[in-house]
Design an enzyme around this catalytic site. Structure first.
Site, PDB file in Angstrom:
ATOM      1  N   SER A 258      -9.163 -13.297  21.931  1.00  0.00           N
ATOM      2  CA  SER A 258      -9.674 -12.999  21.040  1.00  0.00           C
ATOM      3  C   SER A 258     -11.352 -13.604  20.867  1.00  0.00           C
ATOM      4  O   SER A 258     -11.353 -13.911  21.960  1.00  0.00           O
ATOM      5  CB  SER A 258      -9.451 -13.977  19.632  1.00  0.00           C
ATOM      6  OG  SER A 258      -8.824 -15.296  19.899  1.00  0.00           O
ATOM      7  N   LYS A 259     -12.012 -13.953  19.328  1.00  0.00           N
ATOM      8  CA  LYS A 259     -12.393 -15.334  19.609  1.00  0.00           C
ATOM      9  C   LYS A 259     -12.590 -16.583  20.325  1.00  0.00           C
ATOM     10  O   LYS A 259     -13.426 -17.409  21.200  1.00  0.00           O
ATOM     11  CB  LYS A 259     -12.919 -15.662  18.590  1.00  0.00           C
ATOM     12  CG  LYS A 259     -14.455 -14.490  17.841  1.00  0.00           C
ATOM     13  CD  LYS A 259     -14.805 -14.687  16.312  1.00  0.00           C
ATOM     14  CE  LYS A 259     -16.035 -13.057  15.719  1.00  0.00           C
ATOM     15  NZ  LYS A 259     -15.629 -12.930  14.858  1.00  0.00           N
ATOM     16  N   ARG A 260     -11.172 -16.692  20.411  1.00  0.00           N
ATOM     17  CA  ARG A 260     -10.280 -18.040  20.262  1.00  0.00           C
ATOM     18  C   ARG A 260     -10.872 -18.260  21.397  1.00  0.00           C
ATOM     19  O   ARG A 260     -10.584 -19.384  22.125  1.00  0.00           O
ATOM     20  CB  ARG A 260      -8.946 -18.640  19.363  1.00  0.00           C
ATOM     21  CG  ARG A 260      -9.364 -18.695  18.342  1.00  0.00           C
ATOM     22  CD  ARG A 260      -7.938 -19.315  17.563  1.00  0.00           C
ATOM     23  NE  ARG A 260      -7.944 -18.187  17.401  1.00  0.00           N
ATOM     24  CZ  ARG A 260      -6.425 -17.570  18.007  1.00  0.00           C
ATOM     25  NH1 ARG A 260      -6.204 -17.849  18.361  1.00  0.00           N
ATOM     26  NH2 ARG A 260      -6.285 -16.057  17.762  1.00  0.00           N
ATOM     27  N   ASN A 261     -10.419 -17.742  22.874  1.00  0.00           N
ATOM     28  CA  ASN A 261     -10.321 -17.630  24.310  1.00  0.00           C
ATOM     29  C   ASN A 261     -11.316 -16.685  24.877  1.00  0.00           C
ATOM     30  O   ASN A 261     -10.239 -16.322  26.206  1.00  0.00           O
ATOM     31  CB  ASN A 261      -8.425 -17.282  24.609  1.00  0.00           C
ATOM     32  CG  ASN A 261      -7.885 -15.851  24.232  1.00  0.00           C
ATOM     33  OD1 ASN A 261      -8.431 -14.930  23.447  1.00  0.00           O
ATOM     34  ND2 ASN A 261      -6.453 -15.576  24.595  1.00  0.00           N
TER      35      ASN A 261
END
Ligand code: GLU
Length: 487
Positions: A258-261
């Protein structure tokens, strides 16, 4: 996976932003399967959520598929006999089916309000029951219905889930079973008549004669609901599409990508200068393998080799380093003409060149020396800037690296040896400098050439030094070395 003669597989995104890595991996597998089997790829836009799926995102999705070379046989811009292929243009079809399900008794009107549902859900959780619709409106009497209506309530259409279970054979996962006590009655259409995903997706898969549904694992749990819709539409199990749920794509931290990782937007990869073929090659390896250790494959090979049997059910880990390595390989495999075509927009966007013929000639002669060195096209402007920059100046940081006496000495020696060089080509330049700096001064190459590299290119990271000097020309090279000395 099947010997159905005419495979029809669909890619059905709901673009609420730029397509991301997971979407594209699905699109690629759909495409590869269609092309491998000689079937058709249907591209359907699931845009019933008009607030989040905008025209701009739809167009971006279309452009992205085109850019990647994933062509479709039916869908936007192409048409086809089962269109329209935008769900927002098919609302009447879904409404008609919802009415039919009501008339058949497969579905019913549900008058529960959002707050009531939420209240009951909280209670279920408190009592350790599986949360979900409790069937309150399943069997309303005419009086109850009348009362709800007089309260001004507008009903949603809810599908009746019978007791029992749904079992189907997933082409990747094998037999999958869902007990209906965990699949509560679900909403098909909102009070305003607009369809929900489950209704629209199932109706379209049937009406568009889809034979195979290859899609992400996140949609596995929606399958029993879709099968329920098929049943209500009168399909026999042998008429259901074959499902194949592709494994999750995880980030390096083993959480879903996801955008987070990680970087998920395909637009980002495009800006960085990943070639479409490299993206497709790499994404193909996320959950699938060509059967040996081979990692660099062409689109043609993907089409030849792609089978669902070789798709793995366990999650795939996204590895940026591997993607970069593959991109580097694909860049090296380009002809200079192809490389030039890819490089130019990056140089123009970065304002390194404006695009004149004279500039193109320089770029063309410079590309072979950087082709071995870059992994992303976005590195090109920095690499070649030194050839075009007006009022060249070594900036503070880099200058700091060449003001020490040893570096200054290297520059002075290099200057005296280079000035007399007649034929200014990299072979002559290299031999003069090697004799002067390595043999005579006894320096290590890295140290000897680093100062010179900074003096003429402005950076300690640059294309190969001797070729750079040749491309820059004698006059400019000498002037830059002099400037680095007098500074
Ligand atoms: N439109 C759905 C989504 O983007 C996918 C539909 C499907 O493949 O079944 O999540």
């Amino acid at each position: 996976m099947s010997n159905k003669s005419s495979v029809r597989v669909r890619f059905a995104p709901s673009p609420t932003g730029d397509l991301h890595v997971g979407n594209i991996r699905t699109a690629l597998f759909d495409w590869a399967y269609a092309r491998h089997t000689g079937g058709k790829l249907i591209f359907r836009i699931e845009d019933t959520d008009t607030e989040r799926v905008t025209d701009q995102y739809i167009q971006a999705a279309i452009d992205t598929l085109k850019w990647l070379g994933l062509n479709w046989d039916e869908g936007p811009e192409v048409g086809g006999e089962y269109g329209p292929y935008l769900q927002s243009q098919r609302l009447e079809i879904y409404a008609t089916w919802a009415d039919k399900f009501l008339a058949q008794g497969d579905a019913y009107h549900c008058y529960c309000s959002g707050e009531e549902l939420e209240e009951r859900r909280q209670l279920q959780m408190k009592n350790n029951q599986a949360p979900g619709y409790d069937g309150k409106c399943r069997n309303l009497s005419a009086t109850q219905i009348q009362e709800f209506k007089s309260q001004g309530r507008k009903p949603v259409v809810r599908m009746r889930m019978p007791d029992g279970e749904t079992t189907f054979v997933d082409a990747i996962r094998g037999e999958v079973k869902f007990e209906h006590k965990y699949v509560p009655d679900f909403v098909l259409a909102r009070a305003d008549g607009s369809p929900l995903y489950t209704l629209a997706v199932a109706v379209d898969d049937v009406l568009m004669k889809i034979t195979h549904v290859l899609r992400g694992e996140d949609l596995l749990s929606s399958t029993p609901r879709q099968i329920r819709v098929y049943q209500a539409m009168g399909l026999k199990p042998s008429e259901y599409p074959i499902f194949a749920h592709l494994p999750f794509v995880m980030g390096q931290d083993n959480a879903k990508l996801s955008k987070r990782n990680g970087e998920v937007s395909i637009a980002w990869y495009r800006e960085q200068g990943f070639l479409p073929e490299a993206i497709c090659n790499y994404l193909a390896l996320l959950g699938w393998s060509p059967g040996d250790d081979k990692e660099n494959i062409t689109m043609q090979e993907l089409v030849e080799l792609f089978t669902v049997e070789r798709v793995n059910s366990s999650p795939a880990r996204f590895d940026m380093k591997k993607l970069e390595a593959i991109n580097g390989d694909k860049i090296r495999a380009l002809t200079i003409d192809e490389f030039l075509k890819w490089a130019l927009p990056f140089l123009i966007n970065a304002k390194v060149i404006t695009g004149t013929q004279a500039e193109l000639d320089v770029v063309r002669s410079a590309l072979p020396i950087i082709q071995e060195r870059i992994v992303k096209l976005a590195e090109i402007p920095t690499m070649l800037n030194f050839l075009f920059v007006k009022n060249f100046k070594v900036e503070g940081d880099e200058m700091g690296k060449i003001v020490d006496p040893d570096s200054q000495n290297v520059l002075k020696v290099a200057l005296t040896k280079l000035e007399p060089v007649q034929s200014w080509d990299h072979v002559a330049i290299e031999s003069v400098l090697r004799v002067a700096l390595i043999e005579e001064l006894g320096l290590k190459p890295r140290i000897a050439f680093s100062a010179l590299r900074i003096a003429v290119t402005g950076s300690h990271i640059s294309p190969p030094l001797f070729e750079s000097l040749e491309l820059l020309g004698k006059e400019r090279s000498i002037a830059r070395i002099k400037a680095a000395i007098s500074n």
